[in-house]
Design an enzyme around this catalytic site. Structure first.
Site, short mmCIF file in Angstrom:
data_model
loop_
_atom_site.label_atom_id
_atom_site.label_comp_id
_atom_site.label_asym_id
_atom_site.label_seq_id
_atom_site.Cartn_x
_atom_site.Cartn_y
_atom_site.Cartn_z
N GLU A 190 5.46 -0.63 -4.32
CA GLU A 190 4.10 -1.20 -4.34
C GLU A 190 3.31 -0.88 -3.07
OE1 GLU A 190 3.73 -5.56 -3.63
OE2 GLU A 190 2.15 -5.47 -5.11
N ASP A 191 4.02 -0.77 -1.95
CA ASP A 191 3.32 -0.60 -0.69
C ASP A 191 2.74 0.80 -0.49
OD1 ASP A 191 3.63 -3.24 0.23
OD2 ASP A 191 5.74 -2.82 0.64
N ARG A 215 8.02 3.63 7.27
CA ARG A 215 7.74 3.68 5.84
C ARG A 215 6.70 4.75 5.46
NH1 ARG A 215 7.35 -1.66 2.60
NH2 ARG A 215 7.75 -0.02 1.08
N CYS A 221 6.61 -6.08 -5.50
CA CYS A 221 6.77 -4.90 -4.63
C CYS A 221 7.68 -3.83 -5.20
CB CYS A 221 7.18 -5.26 -3.21
SG CYS A 221 8.28 -6.57 -3.06
N ASP A 235 13.33 1.28 2.97
CA ASP A 235 12.49 0.33 2.22
C ASP A 235 11.83 0.95 0.98
OD1 ASP A 235 12.39 -2.32 3.53
OD2 ASP A 235 11.81 -1.16 5.29
N HIS A 253 2.73 -10.17 3.62
CA HIS A 253 1.63 -9.49 2.94
C HIS A 253 0.72 -10.49 2.23
CE1 HIS A 253 4.38 -5.74 2.57
NE2 HIS A 253 3.35 -5.39 3.30
N ARG A 284 0.46 -5.41 8.81
CA ARG A 284 0.63 -4.06 8.26
C ARG A 284 -0.70 -3.38 7.89
NH1 ARG A 284 5.95 -3.71 6.17
NH2 ARG A 284 7.27 -4.69 7.74
C1 CIR Z 1 9.07 -4.28 4.64
O1 CIR Z 1 9.15 -5.05 5.61
O2 CIR Z 1 8.20 -3.42 4.58
C2 CIR Z 1 10.08 -4.41 3.55
N1 CIR Z 1 11.34 -4.80 4.09
C3 CIR Z 1 9.62 -5.41 2.50
C4 CIR Z 1 8.38 -4.96 1.79
C5 CIR Z 1 7.98 -5.87 0.69
N2 CIR Z 1 6.80 -5.38 0.06
C6 CIR Z 1 5.91 -6.14 -0.53
O3 CIR Z 1 6.02 -7.34 -0.55
N3 CIR Z 1 4.86 -5.54 -1.08
#
Ligand code: CIR
Length: 254
Positions: free
Chosen positions: A65-66, A85, A247, A60, A160, A130
């Site tokens: 962004e995360d 992650r 993201c 991922d 999110h 999360r």
């Molecule tokens: C996840 O589930 O973490 C990733 N497949 C998708 C993350 C998307 N991130 C976001 O919208 N900030």
């Protein structure tokens, strides 16, 4: 000039985390081509793109962004809610170090950058699958002396906070009211997504445009009627991994 940090789509993206949609095959070449076009769009709107190399073992990791929340004064390095992650933050911290003082979220707090929406001195933290209240508490303690007000927001029905609400004009938010209560965003104008387009609330505001994915014509029409200038990008392949326009980058001033 803005900086936009991005990361190459991982060759293991097929093993991405999925919470709300069924797994479908993802074509890596198409995902990479669309991601490159997204980066070119950022460049066309005066972002200096810092493209990080691929992390083949972190499926991922394109969703950078995360990993961080970048404010004028510092960058918060998150502790992502999905165990798979967590290792993504190391290289994101390295990339941010030349630009900002770093502050690290510590256990037991869990935080995904996609759960943090900043409007001026308001920092909204979505409590999602999360992100936990401990993360909001750590952010509050660190950011209060800098004049920020950290507010917890309940998120339900989506991955999110920024799946449910993003900023589209300086004083205006685009919101899906089924997933977050628009009443919490005091003082902001609210545009609601078209009811037939629940996934339409994720937009990336830049100084001269709003980057927006195709596929939400009714919401796009509403946004344009309110004065937003939209630039469409196609991220349909990354959408299969539950990614959207915010993201795939960390955008901030120098
Ligand atoms: C996840 O589930 O973490 C990733 N497949 C998708 C993350 C998307 N991130 C976001 O919208 N900030």
């Amino acid at each position: 000039m803005l900086i936009a940090i991005t990361r190459e789509v991982s060759s293991s993206i097929a093993d991405c985390e999925l919470s709300r949609i069924e797994r479908q095959p993802i074509d890596l070449n198409t995902a990479r081509r669309q991601h490159t076009a997204y980066e070119e769009t950022l460049e066309a709107f005066r972002c200096l793109v810092h493209h990080l190399h691929e992390e083949p073992d972190l499926p991922d990791s394109v969703f950078i962004e995360d990993t961080a929340v970048v404010l004028d004064e510092l960058a918060v390095i998150t502790r992502p809610g999905a165990e798979s992650r967590r290792a993504e933050t190391e290289s994101a911290a390295e990339a941010l170090k030349p630009f900002r003082e770093l502050y690290f979220i510590e256990p037991p707090a869990l935080l995904d950058g996609g759960d943090v929406l900043v409007t001026g001195k308001n920092v909204y933290v979505g409590l999602s699958s999360r992100t936990n209240p401990e993360a909001a508490a750590q952010l509050r303690e660190k950011l209060k002396p800098l004049g920020y007000e950290v507010k917890e927001v309940m998120v339900a029905g989506c991955l999110h906070l920024k799946s449910a609400v993003t900023r589209v004009l300086p004083e205006t938010l685009l919101v899906n009211p089924q997933w977050v209560d628009p009443g919490v965003f005091k003082g902001m104008r609210i545009i609601e997504v078209a009811p037939q387009e629940p996934m339409a609330a994720n937009a990336l505001m830049l100084p001269d445009t709003v980057i927006y994915t195709g596929g939400f014509p009714r919401t796009a029409e509403k946004l344009e009627a309110e004065g937003a200038c939209l630039t469409p990008v196609d991220l349909s392949e990354l959408r299969k991994a539950e990614g959207g326009v915010t993201c795939c980058s960390l955008v901030f001033g120098r």
